[in-house]
Design a protein around this motif. Structure first.
Motif, short mmCIF file in Angstrom:
data_model
loop_
_atom_site.label_atom_id
_atom_site.label_comp_id
_atom_site.label_asym_id
_atom_site.label_seq_id
_atom_site.Cartn_x
_atom_site.Cartn_y
_atom_site.Cartn_z
N THR A 302 11.17 -7.68 -1.92
CA THR A 302 10.90 -7.00 -3.19
C THR A 302 11.98 -5.95 -3.44
OG1 THR A 302 8.50 -7.31 -3.02
CG2 THR A 302 9.28 -5.56 -4.50
N THR A 315 9.94 -3.92 -10.52
CA THR A 315 9.99 -4.66 -9.26
C THR A 315 10.35 -6.10 -9.55
OG1 THR A 315 7.63 -5.24 -9.31
CG2 THR A 315 8.24 -3.21 -8.15
N ASP A 317 10.41 -9.80 -7.23
CA ASP A 317 10.04 -10.41 -5.95
C ASP A 317 10.85 -11.69 -5.72
OD1 ASP A 317 8.11 -8.48 -5.47
OD2 ASP A 317 6.55 -9.61 -6.51
#
Length: 384
Positions: A302, A315, A317
């Motif tokens: 992340t 964020t 991922d």
């Protein structure tokens, strides 16, 4: 020929053959040995981490590493004796990097030179041998590092003027200088450093945006401003005064993740951005007030993206084998959108290399450009 002289000459020959060492510097490199600026215990950056080497235990290996083309760490964690080596904070740079930056400096007879970041002193010793000790001033912030450099200088025929002080303030008692060089990276060029260089003088420094990457800039000074191209990749320790202390994540996200951030997706693998030194450098030039933190675990990586204004976060991922990657963005700025747009702009331009970019610093403002100063990097639309 002694063992030290043999490995010394072979290194100089290799540097000259590679083009990093120009003919005018050969004699200085032969006269000022690198091993004379190294402590009995050091850590060599060999590519697989840091190799600790103790001269008393392994004198042959110590000498071999002294004349290898690797950076050698001489201090960790600002000299804190904690037993935990987290961050290298003083070193002798790779000989190729030292030679190429001195080549970029383009010194001529009689030029006065200022250096910021003495470290163990090898670079200043080379300059003093080439220019004459009276023409070289070197500044070091750390008193212990400066003291070790002063001891190293005593072995030279003529030592440069060595000052314990803040390189970000320059050194006006010796100004003006024809040339200036920094041996630590900056993300903002201190105005005082520019202000002490003569008009049409040259300033060579490693420039490292907050986001990542780094390159050597060769700037020409005029009327308090400085502009010029990047000449190649670099990785230097950051000037102590410019180490960024990030706020706690709670300042951005006071509640539980994901807060008000809706789920989105991107097809751009985020590791293509941060694991590529050039790509992260270009993104850092385009979005100079954005940084990231990385967490790995559970088969996923992340990236947390933040702005220095503490207004926005995102964020992304990464999961191995995925074709799209989950994104969350919060705040008035779309952090990932800015990064992705800057990366895609670079790809659309044909992935130009370090030498295609340049930097102009004027009145504290920093403007990165592609090919020429009149072609500044575009600001991402994701800025909000």
């Amino acid at each position: 020929m002694t063992a030290a002289a043999d490995v010394h000459v072979r290194l100089v020959d290799r540097l000259e053959a590679s083009g990093a060492l120009t003919p005018g510097w050969r004699q200085a490199f032969l006269d000022v040995g690198r091993h004379g600026f190294l402590p009995d215990v050091f850590w060599a950056s060999t590519g697989d981490g840091y190799e600790r080497c103790d001269r008393a235990q392994s004198p042959g290996r110590w000498l071999e590493l002294a004349y290898c083309d690797v950076a050698i760490v001489t201090q960790w964690d600002d000299g804190a004796d904690s037993g935990q080596q987290r961050e290298p904070t003083s070193s002798v740079s790779m000989p190729t990097m030292v030679a190429s930056m001195l080549r970029d400096l383009d010194v001529h007879e009689g030029h006065r030179v200022w250096e910021g970041g003495t470290g163990p002193g090898w670079n200043a010793g080379l300059l003093a041998r080439r220019q004459g000790a009276h023409n070289v001033v070197t500044v070091e912030l750390d008193p212990e590092v400066a003291a070790r450099a002063a001891a190293n200088f005593r072995a030279l025929d003529a030592a440069p003027t060595a000052v314990v002080g803040d390189a970000a303030h320059g050194y006006l008692p010796g100004a003006p200088y024809d040339r200036g060089i920094l041996t630590c990276s900056v993300r903002e060029v201190p105005p005082a450093v520019i202000g002490q260089i003569r008009r049409q003088g040259v300033l060579v420094l490693p420039f490292a945006p907050l986001f990542g990457g780094g390159a050597v800039a060769r700037l020409t000074v005029a009327d308090g401003a400085a502009t010029g191209p990047f000449t190649g990749s670099s990785a230097f320790m950051r000037m102590r005064q410019q180490r960024y202390q990030a706020p706690p994540v709670d300042d951005y996200l006071p509640g539980d993740w994901p807060g008000d951030a809706a789920q989105e997706y991107t097809t751009l693998n985020p590791l293509e951005v941060v694991d590529d030194w050039l790509a992260s450098f270009v993104v850092g030039l385009a979005v100079p007030d954005v940084y990231y933190r990385r967490s790995d675990g559970g088969g996923m990586t992340t990236l947390w993206l933040f702005d220095t204004g503490v207004t926005s976060w995102a964020t992304v991922d990464f999961v191995d084998g995925a074709r799209r990657f989950e994104v969350r963005q919060s705040g008035p700025r779309r952090m990932w959108s800015e990064v992705e747009e800057s990366f895609q702009w670079w790809v659309g331009e044909g992935r130009p290399g370090f030498e295609s970019f340049g930097l102009t610093v004027d009145g504290g403002e920093h403007r990165a450009w592609l090919h020429e100063p009149a072609n500044p990097l575009p600001s991402p639309r994701g800025r909000g």
